[in-house]
Motif scaffolding. Structure first.
Motif, PDB file in Angstrom:
ATOM      1  N   LYS A 171       0.758  -1.025  -0.068  1.00 14.83           N
ATOM      2  CA  LYS A 171      -0.034   0.103  -0.090  1.00 14.83           C
ATOM      3  C   LYS A 171       0.925   1.448  -0.132  1.00 14.83           C
ATOM      4  O   LYS A 171       1.870   1.212   0.767  1.00 14.83           O
ATOM      5  N   VAL A 172       0.483   2.005  -0.874  1.00 16.15           N
ATOM      6  CA  VAL A 172       1.362   3.334  -1.196  1.00 16.15           C
ATOM      7  C   VAL A 172       0.487   4.509  -0.573  1.00 16.15           C
ATOM      8  O   VAL A 172      -0.755   4.697  -1.157  1.00 16.15           O
ATOM      9  N   TYR A 173       1.070   5.463   0.027  1.00 11.22           N
ATOM     10  CA  TYR A 173       0.047   6.714   0.543  1.00 11.22           C
ATOM     11  C   TYR A 173       0.744   7.790  -0.446  1.00 11.22           C
ATOM     12  O   TYR A 173       2.114   7.929  -0.433  1.00 11.22           O
ATOM     13  N   ILE A 174       0.303   8.450  -1.168  1.00  7.96           N
ATOM     14  CA  ILE A 174       0.620   9.788  -1.956  1.00  7.96           C
ATOM     15  C   ILE A 174       0.395  11.009  -1.343  1.00  7.96           C
ATOM     16  O   ILE A 174      -1.042  11.170  -1.081  1.00  7.96           O
ATOM     17  N   TYR A 175       1.229  11.744  -1.138  1.00 13.03           N
ATOM     18  CA  TYR A 175       0.926  13.190  -0.625  1.00 13.03           C
ATOM     19  C   TYR A 175       0.033  14.017  -1.664  1.00 13.03           C
ATOM     20  O   TYR A 175       0.461  14.003  -2.777  1.00 13.03           O
ATOM     21  N   LYS A 176      -0.807  14.638  -1.070  1.00 16.53           N
ATOM     22  CA  LYS A 176      -1.679  15.482  -1.993  1.00 16.53           C
ATOM     23  C   LYS A 176      -1.197  16.914  -1.954  1.00 16.53           C
ATOM     24  O   LYS A 176      -1.463  17.648  -2.813  1.00 16.53           O
ATOM     25  N   ASP A 177      -0.146  17.283  -1.173  1.00 13.31           N
ATOM     26  CA  ASP A 177       0.362  18.769  -1.097  1.00 13.31           C
ATOM     27  C   ASP A 177       1.247  18.635  -2.553  1.00 13.31           C
ATOM     28  O   ASP A 177       1.689  18.018  -2.955  1.00 13.31           O
ATOM     29  N   GLY A 178       1.350  20.076  -2.695  1.00 14.10           N
ATOM     30  CA  GLY A 178       2.059  20.610  -3.696  1.00 14.10           C
ATOM     31  C   GLY A 178       1.434  20.988  -4.890  1.00 14.10           C
ATOM     32  O   GLY A 178       0.274  20.391  -5.103  1.00 14.10           O
ATOM     33  N   GLU A 179       1.778  22.124  -5.648  1.00 14.32           N
ATOM     34  CA  GLU A 179       0.764  22.628  -6.741  1.00 14.32           C
ATOM     35  C   GLU A 179       1.446  22.076  -8.219  1.00 14.32           C
ATOM     36  O   GLU A 179       2.773  22.061  -8.017  1.00 14.32           O
ATOM     37  N   LYS A 180       0.732  22.053  -9.027  1.00 18.26           N
ATOM     38  CA  LYS A 180       1.123  21.934 -10.335  1.00 18.26           C
ATOM     39  C   LYS A 180       1.708  23.230 -10.754  1.00 18.26           C
ATOM     40  O   LYS A 180       1.387  24.345 -10.564  1.00 18.26           O
ATOM     41  N   PRO A 181       2.564  23.088 -11.873  1.00 18.02           N
ATOM     42  CA  PRO A 181       3.037  21.872 -12.393  1.00 18.02           C
ATOM     43  C   PRO A 181       4.341  20.859 -11.585  1.00 18.02           C
ATOM     44  O   PRO A 181       4.501  19.758 -12.377  1.00 18.02           O
ATOM     45  N   ILE A 182       5.016  21.508 -10.818  1.00 19.35           N
ATOM     46  CA  ILE A 182       5.783  20.923 -10.212  1.00 19.35           C
ATOM     47  C   ILE A 182       5.425  19.434  -9.450  1.00 19.35           C
ATOM     48  O   ILE A 182       6.106  18.393  -9.599  1.00 19.35           O
ATOM     49  N   PHE A 183       4.325  19.459  -8.856  1.00 21.49           N
ATOM     50  CA  PHE A 183       3.767  18.295  -8.476  1.00 21.49           C
ATOM     51  C   PHE A 183       2.619  17.921  -9.058  1.00 21.49           C
ATOM     52  O   PHE A 183       1.927  18.695  -9.718  1.00 21.49           O
ATOM     53  N   HIS A 184       2.178  16.513  -9.048  1.00 23.16           N
ATOM     54  CA  HIS A 184       0.948  16.058  -9.647  1.00 23.16           C
ATOM     55  C   HIS A 184       0.677  16.453 -11.214  1.00 23.16           C
ATOM     56  O   HIS A 184      -0.275  16.527 -11.619  1.00 23.16           O
ATOM     57  N   ASP A 185       2.004  16.489 -11.897  1.00 29.93           N
ATOM     58  CA  ASP A 185       1.935  16.779 -13.320  1.00 29.93           C
ATOM     59  C   ASP A 185       3.068  16.173 -13.904  1.00 29.93           C
ATOM     60  O   ASP A 185       3.826  15.673 -13.300  1.00 29.93           O
ATOM     61  N   TRP A 186       2.844  15.795 -15.228  1.00 29.30           N
ATOM     62  CA  TRP A 186       4.054  15.120 -15.990  1.00 29.30           C
ATOM     63  C   TRP A 186       4.114  15.434 -17.311  1.00 29.30           C
ATOM     64  O   TRP A 186       3.186  16.200 -18.101  1.00 29.30           O
ATOM     65  N   ILE A 187       5.405  15.044 -17.685  1.00 26.45           N
ATOM     66  CA  ILE A 187       5.692  15.327 -19.217  1.00 26.45           C
ATOM     67  C   ILE A 187       5.877  13.603 -19.781  1.00 26.45           C
ATOM     68  O   ILE A 187       6.570  13.048 -19.060  1.00 26.45           O
ATOM     69  N   LEU A 188       4.937  13.258 -20.815  1.00 24.39           N
ATOM     70  CA  LEU A 188       4.993  11.997 -21.397  1.00 24.39           C
ATOM     71  C   LEU A 188       5.848  11.569 -22.414  1.00 24.39           C
ATOM     72  O   LEU A 188       6.100  10.467 -22.700  1.00 24.39           O
ATOM     73  N   GLU A 189       6.508  12.703 -22.909  1.00 26.44           N
ATOM     74  CA  GLU A 189       7.668  12.561 -24.189  1.00 26.44           C
ATOM     75  C   GLU A 189       8.842  13.141 -23.991  1.00 26.44           C
ATOM     76  O   GLU A 189       9.051  13.875 -23.091  1.00 26.44           O
ATOM     77  N   GLY A 190       9.728  12.498 -24.627  1.00 27.03           N
ATOM     78  CA  GLY A 190      11.093  13.123 -24.413  1.00 27.03           C
ATOM     79  C   GLY A 190      11.985  12.254 -23.571  1.00 27.03           C
ATOM     80  O   GLY A 190      11.420  10.963 -23.119  1.00 27.03           O
ATOM     81  N   ILE A 191      12.970  12.550 -23.190  1.00 28.21           N
ATOM     82  CA  ILE A 191      14.133  11.791 -22.569  1.00 28.21           C
ATOM     83  C   ILE A 191      13.717  11.401 -21.084  1.00 28.21           C
ATOM     84  O   ILE A 191      14.587  10.727 -20.396  1.00 28.21           O
ATOM     85  N   TYR A 192      13.050  12.711 -20.529  1.00 26.02           N
ATOM     86  CA  TYR A 192      12.825  12.554 -19.063  1.00 26.02           C
ATOM     87  C   TYR A 192      11.355  12.018 -18.762  1.00 26.02           C
ATOM     88  O   TYR A 192      10.882  12.035 -17.762  1.00 26.02           O
TER      89      TYR A 192
END
Length: 496
Positions: A171-192
């Motif tokens: 079981k994994v608990y995910i912290y809900k704190d933090g604002e987008k784009p640094i938290f809870h956001d993503w880039i799905l293309e490229g090398i990262y």
């Protein structure tokens, strides 16, 4: 003596000026270290100073060294032009490195620590982890499995049992704190893209994620090191101090707001970060966490057995990340070895200067731009070995690309810990060559018998599935392998 020099003479007698002179010389040496970066001290300087001028360009821009034109790479300034190579062979300075066998021994020692706390004093979650460890260590011996190919694992029996327990228990608990784009956001293309895919799939997961922190075995800090760099890095500043401070502040906020960190000093927390700067951004208290990093460099603090090496996956299409997978059979691979890319760092120029004119190997600085980088892909699909030489950082997407195109990877990157090192037997399907051994590259590859090469080729095809992204995760795929490696290290490094 002239009165004008009396005070200076007095200071000299007191040795004050001597110390000032020594301090000045030391400062000059340290400044030279930061900006010249000879290999023998580049990692030490990294820890002391953080960003270097050449760090501000991505370690890998495209398959063949052509500049990627998507938005994910446009806001990083290019401060170094290394697209040309001096005809004179560069010297390779000596650098203290760990062999694969030494890394294996470090992993064994890290995972063999005995429990020191009586079981009746453990929390319910810790008791579950202790029981999981016991079951993994005493797993029924597996010789043949329909889904798993034994030679590519360190211990197929332990891996299989650990994976089964993870599916049943974790079981994994995910912290809900933090604002987008640094938290809870993503880039799905490229090398990262690796960190983005994992973050997206983790937050959408129903099987492992829990809203009850009291039943959690792991706590996930869902940040993107790529989006942190894109959002906060000040162009041309040559400094990432504000990025490091931002993560420090966020961590201290979590520690103050919640009781979870202090229960284990953060050892049951984890993060996944793929940008080159992630090791620096996750220093301080975050060093206590399980850090899943693409830049898995022992010289910059990666801890074998605790941290997890993420694969650097270059994703061209988020809707179809597996569209070019596959390659020719061993009998139709006429090229001994292939490499193409920017001449980043100290290793690639040496590779090119020694082997750029060899007729059996295709070693290029860059290839002509072709739509979809098809020429690069074709070389990988028709070469026996694919050279994965480090650039500015130790990691390279060529490792995963090699696996995708059924090409045996040849990793030339001192102190790089390959992905999922805690469970995969990399020596069964990859070749490791020290940077100082580049002059012997061809001899080493030719010494590999045809029978051994074919066996490695077949293992490459078997291990592929562990590096595939799926929009809906499937058993043993990349999402599950990342999560399993974090789980596995948590089980074997728990401080009870």
């Amino acid at each position: 003596m002239d009165q004008r020099f009396g005070f200076i003479h007095y200071l000299y007698q007191k040795q004050t000026i001597k110390w000032i002179c020594l301090f000045g010389i030391a400062s000059a040496v340290l400044m030279t270290v930061q900006y010249s970066q000879p290999p023998i001290i580049r990692s030490f300087s990294f820890i002391l100073y953080g960003a270097k001028p050449y760090d501000l360009k991505d370690s890998y821009s495209a398959f063949n060294g052509s500049v990627v034109t998507d938005q994910s790479t446009q806001n990083v300034s290019s401060l170094t032009n290394l697209s040309t190579v001096d005809n004179k062979k560069p010297d390779m300075e000596s650098l203290s490195v760990l062999s694969i066998s030494q890394m294996n021994e470090m992993l064994r020692k890290r995972h063999s620590v005995r429990n020191s706390v009586p079981s009746h004093l453990l929390s319910r979650v810790d008791q579950q982890l202790l029981e999981a460890k016991s079951q993994i260590l005493n797993a029924n011996v597996t010789h043949n499995d329909m889904d798993l190919y034994a030679p590519i694992y360190r211990n197929i029996s332990m891996f299989k049992r650990s994976y089964e327990i993870m599916e049943q228990m974790l079981k994994v608990y995910i912290y809900k704190d933090g604002e987008k784009p640094i938290f809870h956001d993503w880039i799905l293309e490229g090398i990262y893209a690796c960190e983005g895919w994992f973050l997206k799939l983790m937050e959408a997961n129903k099987q492992f994620v829990t809203d009850d922190p009291n039943e959690a075995h792991l706590f996930y800090i869902p940040f993107s090191s790529r989006l942190l760099q894109q959002t906060l890095y000040v162009r041309h500043s040559h400094s990432r101090d504000n990025l490091i401070q931002f993560m420090k502040n966020h961590t201290e906020m979590l520690m103050t707001k919640y009781p979870f960190w202090n229960r284990t000093n953060g050892s049951d927390h984890f993060l996944a970060a793929c940008h080159d700067w992630a090791p620096a951004e996750t220093r301080g208290r975050l060093l206590n966490t399980i850090r899943a990093l693409c830049n898995a460099d022992i010289q910059t603090g990666f801890q074998i057995g605790k941290d997890v090496s993420l694969p650097t996956t270059y994703v061209q299409s988020a809707t179809n990340p597996l569209k070019t997978v596959g390659g020719e059979p061993p009998s139709n691979r006429p090229t001994l070895a292939f490499f193409a890319g920017f001449m980043h760092g100290n290793v690639r120029p040496v590779l090119l200067s020694h082997w750029g004119n060899d007729t059996d190997m295709k070693i290029f600085s860059r290839l002509p731009h072709v739509k979809g980088n098809q020429n690069y892909i074709d070389y990988m699909k028709t070469s026996k070995f694919c050279i994965c030489a480090r650039g500015f950082a130790v990691h390279s997407p060529r490792v995963v690309e090699s696996l995708f195109y059924n090409c045996v990877p040849v990793i030339i990157s001192d102190n790089y810990v390959p992905p999922f090192f805690n469970v995969l037997n990399w020596e069964s399907f990859a070749v490791f060559i020290l940077e100082k051994e580049i002059p012997d590259l061809k001899r080493i590859l030719l010494s590999i018998s045809h029978e051994r090469y074919v066996g490695m080729y077949e293992r490459v095809k078997k291990v592929q599935e562990h590096f595939f992204w799926h929009s809906e995760p499937v058993k043993y795929d990349l999402f599950h392998m990342i999560l399993h490696s974090v789980w596995y290290n948590r089980v074997f490094t728990s401080g009870f």
